[in-house]
Each structure stands twice: as C-alpha cells, then as structure tokens.
Write a protein that holds these residues in place. Sequence first.
Motif, short mmCIF file in Angstrom:
data_model
loop_
_atom_site.label_atom_id
_atom_site.label_comp_id
_atom_site.label_asym_id
_atom_site.label_seq_id
_atom_site.Cartn_x
_atom_site.Cartn_y
_atom_site.Cartn_z
N LEU A 58 41.58 35.64 53.89
CA LEU A 58 41.08 36.79 53.16
C LEU A 58 41.37 38.10 53.89
CD1 LEU A 58 37.64 35.50 51.86
CD2 LEU A 58 39.79 35.72 50.63
N SER A 59 41.25 38.07 55.24
CA SER A 59 41.53 39.28 55.99
C SER A 59 42.97 39.74 55.79
CB SER A 59 41.25 39.02 57.48
OG SER A 59 41.57 40.17 58.24
N ASP A 60 43.89 38.76 55.80
CA ASP A 60 45.30 39.10 55.58
C ASP A 60 45.53 39.68 54.19
OD1 ASP A 60 48.23 38.84 56.36
OD2 ASP A 60 48.13 37.61 54.54
N LEU A 61 44.89 39.06 53.18
CA LEU A 61 45.08 39.52 51.81
C LEU A 61 44.46 40.90 51.61
CD1 LEU A 61 44.43 36.24 49.82
CD2 LEU A 61 46.59 37.47 50.02
N TYR A 62 43.29 41.10 52.19
CA TYR A 62 42.64 42.39 52.01
C TYR A 62 43.46 43.53 52.61
CZ TYR A 62 38.46 39.67 50.86
OH TYR A 62 37.57 38.81 50.29
N LEU A 63 43.94 43.29 53.85
CA LEU A 63 44.63 44.37 54.56
C LEU A 63 46.03 44.61 54.03
CD1 LEU A 63 43.49 43.58 58.21
CD2 LEU A 63 42.72 45.46 56.75
N ASN A 64 46.74 43.55 53.63
CA ASN A 64 48.16 43.67 53.31
C ASN A 64 48.48 43.64 51.82
OD1 ASN A 64 48.85 43.69 56.11
ND2 ASN A 64 48.59 41.46 56.14
N ASN A 65 47.46 43.46 51.00
CA ASN A 65 47.74 43.34 49.56
C ASN A 65 46.84 44.25 48.73
OD1 ASN A 65 47.95 42.46 46.83
ND2 ASN A 65 48.82 40.53 47.53
N ILE A 66 45.53 43.99 48.81
CA ILE A 66 44.61 44.66 47.89
C ILE A 66 44.47 46.14 48.21
CG2 ILE A 66 42.23 44.71 47.06
CD1 ILE A 66 42.12 41.71 47.41
N ILE A 67 44.24 46.47 49.50
CA ILE A 67 44.07 47.89 49.87
C ILE A 67 45.31 48.72 49.52
CG2 ILE A 67 43.76 49.45 51.83
CD1 ILE A 67 41.90 47.41 53.06
N PRO A 68 46.54 48.25 49.81
CA PRO A 68 47.71 49.04 49.38
C PRO A 68 47.78 49.21 47.86
CG PRO A 68 48.35 47.48 51.08
CD PRO A 68 46.94 47.14 50.71
N ARG A 69 47.29 48.21 47.12
CA ARG A 69 47.30 48.35 45.65
C ARG A 69 46.40 49.52 45.22
NH1 ARG A 69 48.86 43.84 42.37
NH2 ARG A 69 49.67 42.10 43.61
N PHE A 70 45.19 49.58 45.78
CA PHE A 70 44.28 50.66 45.42
C PHE A 70 44.84 52.01 45.83
CE2 PHE A 70 41.36 48.12 43.53
CZ PHE A 70 40.72 47.20 44.34
N ALA A 71 45.48 52.06 46.99
CA ALA A 71 46.10 53.32 47.41
C ALA A 71 47.20 53.74 46.43
CB ALA A 71 46.67 53.16 48.82
N GLN A 72 47.95 52.74 45.97
CA GLN A 72 49.01 53.04 45.00
C GLN A 72 48.42 53.52 43.68
OE1 GLN A 72 51.85 49.86 44.41
NE2 GLN A 72 52.19 50.47 42.29
N ILE A 73 47.33 52.86 43.24
CA ILE A 73 46.67 53.27 41.99
C ILE A 73 46.16 54.70 42.12
CG2 ILE A 73 44.76 52.79 40.43
CD1 ILE A 73 44.96 49.84 41.27
N SER A 74 45.56 55.02 43.27
CA SER A 74 45.03 56.37 43.48
C SER A 74 46.15 57.40 43.43
CB SER A 74 44.32 56.43 44.83
OG SER A 74 43.80 57.72 45.07
N GLU A 75 47.28 57.08 44.05
CA GLU A 75 48.41 58.01 44.04
C GLU A 75 48.95 58.19 42.62
OE1 GLU A 75 51.58 56.81 46.56
OE2 GLU A 75 52.99 58.30 45.77
N ASP A 76 49.10 57.05 41.91
CA ASP A 76 49.61 57.12 40.54
C ASP A 76 48.66 57.89 39.64
OD1 ASP A 76 51.00 53.73 40.57
OD2 ASP A 76 51.75 55.62 41.38
N SER A 77 47.36 57.65 39.80
CA SER A 77 46.38 58.33 38.96
C SER A 77 46.42 59.83 39.18
CB SER A 77 44.98 57.78 39.24
OG SER A 77 44.90 56.41 38.92
N GLY A 78 46.51 60.25 40.45
CA GLY A 78 46.58 61.69 40.73
C GLY A 78 47.82 62.33 40.14
N ARG A 79 48.94 61.62 40.24
CA ARG A 79 50.19 62.18 39.71
C ARG A 79 50.14 62.28 38.19
NH1 ARG A 79 52.98 58.57 41.40
NH2 ARG A 79 53.39 57.35 39.51
N LEU A 80 49.66 61.21 37.55
CA LEU A 80 49.59 61.22 36.09
C LEU A 80 48.58 62.24 35.59
CD1 LEU A 80 49.76 57.39 35.37
CD2 LEU A 80 51.56 59.07 35.04
#
Length: 735
Positions: free
Chosen positions: A116-138
């Motif tokens: 879970l630690s690996d998935l949280y750090l390397n998968n889920i958190i980058p996804r939310f960061a990407q969503i935040s960036e996309d949302s701000g741009r849109l």
Amino acid sequence: MTSPAKFRKDKEIVAEYETQVKEVRAQLVEQLKCLDQQCELRVQLLQDLQDFFRKKAEIEVDYSRNLEKLAERFLTKTRSTKDHLLKKEHSILSPVNCWNLLLLQVKRESRDHATLSDLYLNNIIPRFAQISEDSGRLFKKSKEVGVQLQEDLMKVLNELYTVMKTYHMYNTDSINAESKLKDAEKQEEKQMGRSGRQQDDRQTPRSPDTLTSIKTDEKPVRRSSVKKIEKMKEKRQAKYTENKLKAIKARNEYLLALEATNSCVFKYYIHDLSDIIDCCDLGYHASLQRALRTYLSAEQNVETSKHSGLETLEGAAESLEANGDKQKLMETYNNVFCPPARFDFQSHMGDTMGVMCAQQPLEVELLQRCQQLQSRLSTLKIENEEVKKTMEATLSTIQDMVTVEDYDVSECFHHSNSMESVKSTFSESYLSKPSLAKRRANQQETEQFYFTKLKEFLEGRNLITKLEAKHDLIDKTLEESQKTDCCLSSGRRNSAVRKQESGEAIPLMVKSCIRFISRHGLQHEGIFRVSGSQVEVNDIKNAFERGEDPLAGDQNDHDMDSIAGVLKLYFRGLDHALFPKEVFHDLISCVSMESLHERAVHIKKVLQSLPSKTLIIMRYLFAFLNHLSQYSEENMMDPYNLAICFGPTLMSVPEGNDQVSCQAHVNELIKTIIIHHNTIFPGLQDLQGPIYTIPGSRDDCCDSPHCEPPLVEEPAPETVSVRQNSEDVTVALTV
C-alpha cells in the motif's frame, strides 16, 4: 416642446433600465465568484486527498491506531470548517460524498503496509496532483470563455440601451412636430375667422369712397397672410409625417433589439452557464473516479473480508457524475444561475403601443427583412451544426482519454506473501515519463482544439438566437396583421370554450384517488416515491376509463403506492402537461427571487392567463399536496420531495433547453407552489368550482387519528363531461 413632467418620466425610464442592467451585472460578477469558489474547493479537496494518502503511506507501525487518528483528523476538519459555502458543498456534491465514505472506510482498514505504501506514494498521489493541475488549467480556460460571454451579453444590453435612447429621441421629435402642426392649424383657423368678419363688413352699406378704401387696404394683406399660413402648415405637416415615420421605425428597431436581448439573456443563463460548468468539470469526475478505483483495487486484493465497506465506497465512486453535481450546484445557488425576469417594453411619452407596427409602408420592408433573416439563419444553422459535430467528436475523444480503465492493480499483489520488497510495476508503466509526457501533450492539444470549437459554437449560437428572435417577432407581426379578422373570430370561440371549461369539475380519477389517499395514506411512507403494482395500476385505471369508481366506499383493500401511481399516471398521460409550455419561461424566471412571497405573487400573475378548468384542477391538487406534506415526519415526503416526484409530470422542459439545469428550477418552482398554494390560486369566491378542504376530525372516514378526509364545497349540482385518456366519459359530478 417636451414638458418637464415628461422629461422627468423619460429620466425615470432610463434610470429603471440602468438599475436592471446593474443588477444583471452584479449577478454576472457573483457567477464568476461562485465558479472561483468551486475551483478553490476542488483544489482544496484534492490537496486534502494527497495529504491523506501521503500520511497513510507513512503508517507502518501500529497501523490500525495511527490510521484511526488520521481519519479522525480529516473528519474533524470537515465538521469544524467555518466556511459556510464549504459546508454547503460538503452536503451535496458527489466527490465530497466519496471523500466522507473514504474516511469512514479508513477506520476499518488493515492492510499490507509495504504494497500500500508503494501504491500510495507512486500511483495515487501523482494522480491527484495531475487532477489538480488539469482542473486548474480547465477552469482558467472555462473562465476566459465565461468572461467573454459576459462581455458579449453586456454589449447586447448596451446596444439595447442605445436603441432605446434613439427611439426616445425620435418619439420626442414626433411629439414636438405634432405640437407645431397644431399651432399652425390654430393660426389658420384664426385667420379664417378674420376673413369671415371682413366679409360681414363688406355686406354693410358704406359710401363709395369708404368701400374703395377698405378693398384697397385689406385684400392684399389677407391673401398674403393666408398663403403664408398655408405654406407654414404644409411644411409642418410634412415635418410631422417625416418625424412620425422615424419614430415608428425607431420603435420597431427598439422592439426587435428588446426581443433579441431577452433571448440572449435567457440563452446565456439556460445554455451558456451550463456549458461553462460542464467545461469546468471536464474530466474531473472521471479522473477522480480512476484514482479512487486504484485505491479500491488495492484494498480488495488485501483482504476480502472488507468487501461490505468497500462496496459502499465503490457505489459512491460510481455515482460520481458531472450532471448530477451540476444540478445540485444550481439548486443550491438558484438565485445566481436562474435567468432574470424578461426586459419589458418601456413606453415613452404615453406611447402604449408595445407591439411592432406592420402597416404600410412598413409591411413591405418588414417582409423583405424577414426573408433576409430566414436566408441568413439557414446558412448559419448549417455552419453551426458542422461546428457542433466537430466539437462533440472532440469532446468524445477527451472523454475517452480520461475514462481509460487503468485502475486495476491486482498484479501488484501476486507475490504479496514474499519477504522481498514489493515494487509496483503498474505505477512505473502508468507514470513512465515518455508515456506520460506524450499522453498529456496529446490531451492538452485536444483540449485546446475543443475550446476553440466551443467558442466558435457558442458565438454562432448567440448570433442565431438573436436573429431567430428578430425573425420570429417580425413573422408573428406580419401574420397577425394579415389575419386580424380571423383572430377576432378565434378569440370569440376561445372565450366560449373558457366559459364552458369553467363549469367542469375535477376528473373522477383525480378526485377519487386524492380522496382515498387523504383517508388512508397520509402517513404512508414514501407515498408517490415508491412504485406500486403495475397490474393493479392498470386495473384501477381501466375501471375509471369505463366510468366506474373502484375506490368508492371506505374499503382499504388497495395498495397505497398503486393508487398514488394511478394519480401520477393521469397527469403524465395528458396530451399537454398541466403547466403549458407557453408559460414555462415566465414561471421559471421567478426562481431567482429570494423572497418566497414575491415568487408566489409572480406565479399567481402568470397563471391568471390559464383556463378556469386548469386552475381548478391545479388548486385542488396543490391543496392536497400541501396537506400531504404536513405529515412529512411519517411519510418522509416534504414539499421538496413531492416536487421531485411531480415536477417532471406536471411541467415538461421544452426542447432545446438543458434538461438538468431546467429540471432543478422546475422542482424549486413546484415546491414553492405546494407551500404557497393559498396565495397563488384564487378562492371559491373568485373561481367557482370544487375546492379541497380539511374539515373537522371524522374517525369513521379515516383509519388514522391524524387523517381528515377532504370534502368538496359545492355551489350547485350539474352533470359534466370529463375527458380521460382520449375517451369521453360522462360522469355525474357535483360541482
């Protein structure tokens, strides 16, 4: 010359228009603020999610205890927030609902810490960061479109102001010219009077010398003066005719601009705002769903005993839906997103003719202009339809990009029993730099093309709306001008029909179902919300169509939900909805009024134009619904829940309008009518016919001590014919 009183009246009209425009401008500013708040809430939510998973990944010792503290930390933050708007959002939006369920699920979690630690750090958190960036741009791009649309709307309002001032100016010139013409006519009458007196003097016997002197002195003077006055009168008559024609043309232009402006304002609030919100939400819900599904996949592979809790969260993730959140948002801020009242024609200097003039010589000009508008509209619609197809295809491509099903991480757990350090190959493949850079570049390029086409489509639709409004008004004016006699005859026939309808009573199916529910079902939980037996619904409906009353008497052997279904089916089966489409826009405009009393007064004014029979049925039905809502603690059906059940049945949304946003306004409208039915509908003195009343308690008519059966106040008995489901059934009713 224009009197001071008329001048002050003109200033008051202009001031009233400027006040109305000022209110619209303030509303536009609030809309942008509201969208800014939505973006801030979204960014904050995504930041909270990132912080949450980052903390969760660090928990490896005493996992359960620390995880509980983490969940409580965020739950407490949600409960203790001081931002009122944030609390509102937490109570309605589907992403926030997922967030709350996630926190509750965390309390029950026990997981494989390394995986879970690996998935949280390397998968889920980058996804939310990407969503935040996309949302701000849109959001930034969507706001630019919104600002442009608002500028266009204000430009239309300014154009209307200019046309109105031109109309006022020409109308003033016409009034002044008319005044001067009247002065010339008075001078002519005065001169003619002098000529008459001189004629009398000639008839009086005088000496030859005296008579010769009078003729010599008066004749040249009289002829010169008369000719001068006649020339002045002709000149002023021509000036008056010219100014009057200019005033009429200016008024026509003002009415055309007024119709176009109202259409543009309605289009902006009903269509454009909905499109802008859609753009702000573009990909947000789908991307958030992917991130949450990644988390769900990891949890489901750790421990199958947690399925019950995870299924709840999965259901919330499935319910992430942009249209649903858009409807909830518009319901919460209905004062901001509801279109304002239509701009009314502001008459000037006593000019009460609030319609276009199609008399000669304007009829030929209007006909030519109507044909030109029709030709241009045909071309614009074809072009805009092509742009729309391209835009929709691009949108479909973007949706495909953000709905990729890449959230399954089951492969990461195939060797979870090994003592070796687990590293997610899935995270590497998904977030590898070359692949990610290519996908994001492709997505951003597609988004840019979509917004280009969106702007082009919205501008085209705006122009089409303006031209269609002008064309329809001109076409209607020409038809009414050519068919005046026919309209007068039709008006007499409609008057006779209204008199006939005013004597009709409540349809037997409606009256009997309401009577049954009032006696036996006021406390029935979920009444009108829970579906009944379709077989029983059909049997009861067929009995009514045969002229029978299957609900007569005090028997209570029918399913209550089936009876409620029959009542809803009656109104749903009408050829035309109970609330005609002609009054849809006028009724919906009242939702923006903050005062419920003002809403009720506005609704009452709009409904006055409906036939008496329709008003009688409305009055009877909404009095019953108000009575039913008083038992909401038992039946769980308050006025808003009843409005959700009856809104789509009683008032259909016209084609071409956004169904989601309009339906939210319809539900709010029906709720207002249920609550304030006594204010909206006329009483028995003003509208003769059956009226739903609640008499004193009668235990022999009701199974519940709280239930009071409705009665019908009856002025006089007569037999009326009631049409049900396209068949004439003669029913003896007491009216």
